[in-house]
Scaffold this active site. Structure first.
Site, PDB file in Angstrom:
ATOM      1  N   CYS A  46       0.825  -1.221   0.000  1.00  0.00           N
ATOM      2  CA  CYS A  46       0.000   0.000   0.000  1.00  0.00           C
ATOM      3  C   CYS A  46       0.853   1.263   0.000  1.00  0.00           C
ATOM      4  O   CYS A  46       1.619   1.503   0.936  1.00  0.00           O
ATOM      5  CB  CYS A  46      -0.924  -0.007   1.220  1.00  0.00           C
ATOM      6  SG  CYS A  46      -1.924   1.489   1.363  1.00  0.00           S
ATOM      7  N   TRP A  73      -7.611  -6.991   5.367  1.00  0.00           N
ATOM      8  CA  TRP A  73      -6.216  -7.243   5.720  1.00  0.00           C
ATOM      9  C   TRP A  73      -6.139  -8.241   6.878  1.00  0.00           C
ATOM     10  O   TRP A  73      -6.942  -8.199   7.795  1.00  0.00           O
ATOM     11  CB  TRP A  73      -5.516  -5.962   6.128  1.00  0.00           C
ATOM     12  CG  TRP A  73      -5.421  -4.921   5.052  1.00  0.00           C
ATOM     13  CD1 TRP A  73      -6.044  -3.707   5.030  1.00  0.00           C
ATOM     14  CD2 TRP A  73      -4.635  -4.993   3.854  1.00  0.00           C
ATOM     15  NE1 TRP A  73      -5.715  -3.015   3.892  1.00  0.00           N
ATOM     16  CE2 TRP A  73      -4.842  -3.780   3.146  1.00  0.00           C
ATOM     17  CE3 TRP A  73      -3.789  -5.956   3.309  1.00  0.00           C
ATOM     18  CZ2 TRP A  73      -4.232  -3.510   1.929  1.00  0.00           C
ATOM     19  CZ3 TRP A  73      -3.172  -5.687   2.093  1.00  0.00           C
ATOM     20  CH2 TRP A  73      -3.396  -4.483   1.417  1.00  0.00           C
ATOM     21  N   VAL A  98      -5.291   0.472   5.517  1.00  0.00           N
ATOM     22  CA  VAL A  98      -4.036   0.802   6.165  1.00  0.00           C
ATOM     23  C   VAL A  98      -3.536   2.083   5.502  1.00  0.00           C
ATOM     24  O   VAL A  98      -3.864   2.344   4.349  1.00  0.00           O
ATOM     25  CB  VAL A  98      -2.994  -0.339   6.014  1.00  0.00           C
ATOM     26  CG1 VAL A  98      -3.326  -1.515   6.885  1.00  0.00           C
ATOM     27  CG2 VAL A  98      -2.823  -0.764   4.559  1.00  0.00           C
ATOM     28  N   TYR A 153      -5.504   6.478  -9.970  1.00  0.00           N
ATOM     29  CA  TYR A 153      -6.737   5.713  -9.753  1.00  0.00           C
ATOM     30  C   TYR A 153      -7.891   6.299 -10.553  1.00  0.00           C
ATOM     31  O   TYR A 153      -8.776   5.571 -11.011  1.00  0.00           O
ATOM     32  CB  TYR A 153      -7.098   5.713  -8.265  1.00  0.00           C
ATOM     33  CG  TYR A 153      -6.124   4.951  -7.403  1.00  0.00           C
ATOM     34  CD1 TYR A 153      -6.285   3.584  -7.159  1.00  0.00           C
ATOM     35  CD2 TYR A 153      -5.043   5.585  -6.812  1.00  0.00           C
ATOM     36  CE1 TYR A 153      -5.397   2.882  -6.365  1.00  0.00           C
ATOM     37  CE2 TYR A 153      -4.139   4.895  -6.011  1.00  0.00           C
ATOM     38  CZ  TYR A 153      -4.323   3.542  -5.793  1.00  0.00           C
ATOM     39  OH  TYR A 153      -3.434   2.851  -5.017  1.00  0.00           O
TER      40      TYR A 153
END
Length: 344
Positions: free
Chosen positions: A82, A115, A149, A211
């Site tokens: 990430c 996660w 996260v 994105y």
């Protein structure tokens, strides 16, 4: 695909793994059984929408926020894969806080349960959780949102302080100065207005811009979005022609925010979103700058190029546009950068 009824999307996962005699680990990620991560937690309809990050507590030096900076009190949950989480790991090491704020990694792979802690990346050393969702549930029972996260956890109150990634790095760079390296100031008062302006530009046009290209659903939107990212890379390349870092001779919060996107551009963002025929290596000043940062321990030691990949079609990748062909490219990050000439 929806999450199977055997594991409701917002139910707390049951701990799995070894007994109390050893570390607790989650069962392997299993998309066939549980479904992919996203549906039910992230809105993937009608293009790209950045999820909400609702836990926005702040750590302050004097504790006026309710969270006082103290050695050993806070823990970071991060993921190698990430970029938003990597920024906090970089800031922690750059500022010399490795012994002040602890850190651990979740597993690289997710299914609908989110996660998890597995043997590959190690157990949760603070709470013994097997899924990060348990941290969210401990903070807000029944929490229905995105399980993201980084997470900044407070051992004192047993809850999440923040999952709002822009705040965490700033707090690491300002609230812990009593224990930090005095030579490093990522968010110096004299530059804060300029840093804030550039950070907003980087976020809109590079960090989140990649994105947005992926999420486009029409040809016109795709062409406009990718041109916007390329124009930003060109502007940043020009900015770095005469200065070593984005704001001059010292690394700042802006460099920490930009770099993880650059590190992933050729291997992940460009092949995924199909942004440009040009690689990062085709922007000469930006590429040398990226290597300059990588060849420092805080950046190198928090980077695993092997995790910069995508398997299958991410749920946020829009259908419709005819995208250009882009193949993943592994550059040589060890090539000397030659930017010492720009040092003061």
């Amino acid at each position: 695909m929806t999450t199977p009824s055997t594991t409701p999307a917002h139910a707390s996962p049951a701990p799995a793994g070894p007994s109390q005699a050893g570390p607790a680990y989650a069962s392997p990620a299993d998309v066939d059984t549980y479904g992919p991560y996203g549906p039910g937690r992230v809105d993937v309809s009608n293009g790209w929408k950045r999820p909400r990050y609702p836990f926005q507590g702040r750590v302050t030096a004097d504790g006026s926020s309710g969270f006082k900076a103290e050695p050993g009190r806070y823990h970071l949950y991060v993921a190698w894969v990430c970029p938003w989480a990597q920024r906090t790991a970089i800031a922690r090491t750059l500022t010399g806080l490795d012994g002040v704020v602890s850190l651990s990694y979740v597993d690289d792979d997710r299914d609908a349960r989110g996660w998890a802690f597995r043997e590959r990346r190690g157990p949760d050393p603070v709470n013994g959780f097997t899924f990060l969702q348990q941290a969210y549930e401990a903070t807000e029972p029944g929490y229905p949102g995105h399980l993201s996260v980084p997470v900044l956890w407070d051992r004192g109150t047993g809850r999440i302080v923040s999952n709002n990634f822009p705040d965490i790095t700033i707090d690491l760079g300002t609230a812990f100065e009593e224990w930090a390296d005095p030579a490093v100031r990522l968010y110096p008062p004299a530059l804060r207005a300029e840093i804030d302006d550039l950070n907003a530009y980087i976020y809109d046009n590079v960090n989140d811009g990649t994105y947005r290209v992926a999420g486009t659903t029409t040809q016109d939107a795709y062409e406009a979005a990718r041109e916007r990212v390329v124009a930003a890379l060109e502007r940043l390349d020009e900015r770095l022609a005469g200065r070593r870092f984005l704001h001059g001779p010292s690394i700042t919060e802006s460099d920490v925010r930009l770099w993880p996107t650059l590190a992933r551009f050729d291997l992940f963002y460009n092949p995924l979103s199909r942004i440009s025929e040009r690689r990062l290596t085709d922007f000469p000043h930006l590429w040398a700058y990226a290597r300059d940062l990588y060849q420092r321990p805080a950046f190198r030691e928090t980077t695993d190029f092997g995790t910069f990949r995508f398997d299958g079609k991410p749920p946020f990748l829009g259908d419709g546009p005819a995208r250009i062909d882009v193949e993943p490219y592994q550059a040589d990050w060890e090539v000397p950068h030659g930017r010492e000439r720009l040092a003061p």
